[in-house]
Design a protein around this motif. Structure first.
Motif, short mmCIF file in Angstrom:
data_model
loop_
_atom_site.label_atom_id
_atom_site.label_comp_id
_atom_site.label_asym_id
_atom_site.label_seq_id
_atom_site.Cartn_x
_atom_site.Cartn_y
_atom_site.Cartn_z
N PRO A 17 1.03 -0.98 0.05
CA PRO A 17 -0.10 -0.16 0.12
C PRO A 17 0.76 1.43 -0.02
CG PRO A 17 -0.99 -1.54 1.58
CD PRO A 17 0.33 -2.08 1.06
N ASP A 18 2.04 1.38 0.71
CA ASP A 18 2.61 2.29 0.85
C ASP A 18 3.60 2.79 -0.33
OD1 ASP A 18 1.93 3.16 3.16
OD2 ASP A 18 3.56 2.15 4.40
N GLU A 72 -0.56 10.40 -6.24
CA GLU A 72 -0.08 10.54 -7.57
C GLU A 72 0.20 9.11 -8.25
OE1 GLU A 72 1.33 12.26 -11.03
OE2 GLU A 72 -0.37 12.65 -9.85
N MET A 73 1.08 8.35 -7.16
CA MET A 73 1.48 7.17 -7.59
C MET A 73 0.49 6.07 -7.92
SD MET A 73 4.75 7.00 -7.83
CE MET A 73 4.63 8.81 -8.47
N ASN A 74 -0.63 6.20 -7.18
CA ASN A 74 -1.89 5.40 -7.40
C ASN A 74 -2.57 5.74 -8.72
OD1 ASN A 74 -2.31 3.35 -5.45
ND2 ASN A 74 -2.17 4.91 -3.88
N ARG A 75 -2.63 7.10 -9.06
CA ARG A 75 -3.06 7.44 -10.35
C ARG A 75 -2.17 7.04 -11.27
NH1 ARG A 75 -2.15 10.92 -14.12
NH2 ARG A 75 -0.51 11.92 -13.15
N HIS A 87 11.36 6.30 -16.42
CA HIS A 87 10.83 7.23 -17.21
C HIS A 87 9.50 7.78 -17.16
CE1 HIS A 87 9.78 8.60 -21.39
NE2 HIS A 87 8.57 7.88 -21.29
N LEU A 88 8.70 6.71 -16.47
CA LEU A 88 7.19 7.13 -16.07
C LEU A 88 6.91 7.87 -14.58
CD1 LEU A 88 5.03 4.36 -17.67
CD2 LEU A 88 5.36 6.76 -18.48
N LEU A 89 7.81 7.27 -13.75
CA LEU A 89 7.45 7.64 -12.40
C LEU A 89 8.37 8.82 -11.76
CD1 LEU A 89 6.89 3.99 -11.04
CD2 LEU A 89 5.17 5.71 -11.80
N SER A 90 9.63 8.97 -12.50
CA SER A 90 10.82 9.83 -12.17
C SER A 90 11.04 9.90 -10.57
CB SER A 90 10.25 11.36 -12.52
OG SER A 90 9.97 11.46 -13.77
N PRO A 91 11.43 8.62 -9.97
CA PRO A 91 11.74 8.36 -8.72
C PRO A 91 13.17 9.16 -8.33
CG PRO A 91 12.23 6.42 -9.95
CD PRO A 91 11.57 7.48 -10.88
N ASP A 92 13.12 9.41 -7.05
CA ASP A 92 14.55 9.76 -6.55
C ASP A 92 15.74 8.63 -6.76
OD1 ASP A 92 13.89 12.74 -5.98
OD2 ASP A 92 12.64 11.62 -4.36
N LYS A 93 15.30 7.62 -6.49
CA LYS A 93 16.10 6.33 -6.63
C LYS A 93 15.36 5.15 -6.82
CE LYS A 93 20.18 4.37 -5.78
NZ LYS A 93 20.26 3.30 -7.01
N ILE A 94 16.08 4.15 -7.56
CA ILE A 94 15.26 2.73 -7.54
C ILE A 94 16.09 1.77 -6.69
CG2 ILE A 94 14.93 0.87 -9.14
CD1 ILE A 94 13.85 3.13 -11.00
#
Length: 148
Positions: A30-31, A129-132, A71-78
């Protein structure tokens, strides 16, 4: 396949895509709505148990997921993780991480920085936003994986 392995028995998974080598699922955390797992279809314990060509193929799927997340989520890190301590069946965790997330910069398995009741507004906005984005992410991911 072994009857005692939860990854061999594959039930209640949110399948994004699969072929004869791997299946890609939403981790249902969920998080972390876009947290993804890639599971090797055959019951294999370690990466070095795979032939070299299969090792490379497996990592191509992992890198594809990472690339689509970037590309789609633009995370700070993976975060890429392959443990198997609890379930000795090859699988990778691909987790997009953001400064707003509950555990950043620590591990998602560690203690959170805040509880749900204490969560700041930016956390709720980020989570929404992540859920969207999740359906579009899953669609793009399935299309990209099919091209490998």
């Amino acid at each position: 396949m072994t009857d005692s392995c939860v990854l061999c028995r594959a039930s209640n998974e949110s399948l994004i895509w699969q072929n004869e080598q791997v299946r890609v699922i939403n981790a249902n955390e969920p998080d972390y709505p876009c947290y993804t797992r890639i599971i090797w279809q055959q019951h294999v314990k370690e990466m070095t148990d795979l032939p070299a060509a299969d090792q490379i193929a497996f990592m191509r799927y992992v890198f594809c997921v990472e690339s689509i997340q970037r590309h789609l989520l633009s995370p700070d890190k993976i975060n890429l993780a392959q443990f198997g301590n609890m379930v000795p069946h090859l699988h990778w965790h691909i987790i997009p991480r953001f400064r707003q997330d509950r555990h950043f910069p620590g591990s998602t398995w560690g203690n959170p920085r805040f509880t749900d009741n204490e969560a700041p507004g930016e956390w709720h906005k980020h989570l929404a936003e992540m859920n969207r984005l999740k359906p579009a992410y899953h669609q793009a991911l399935a299309l990209a994986l099919a091209k490998i």
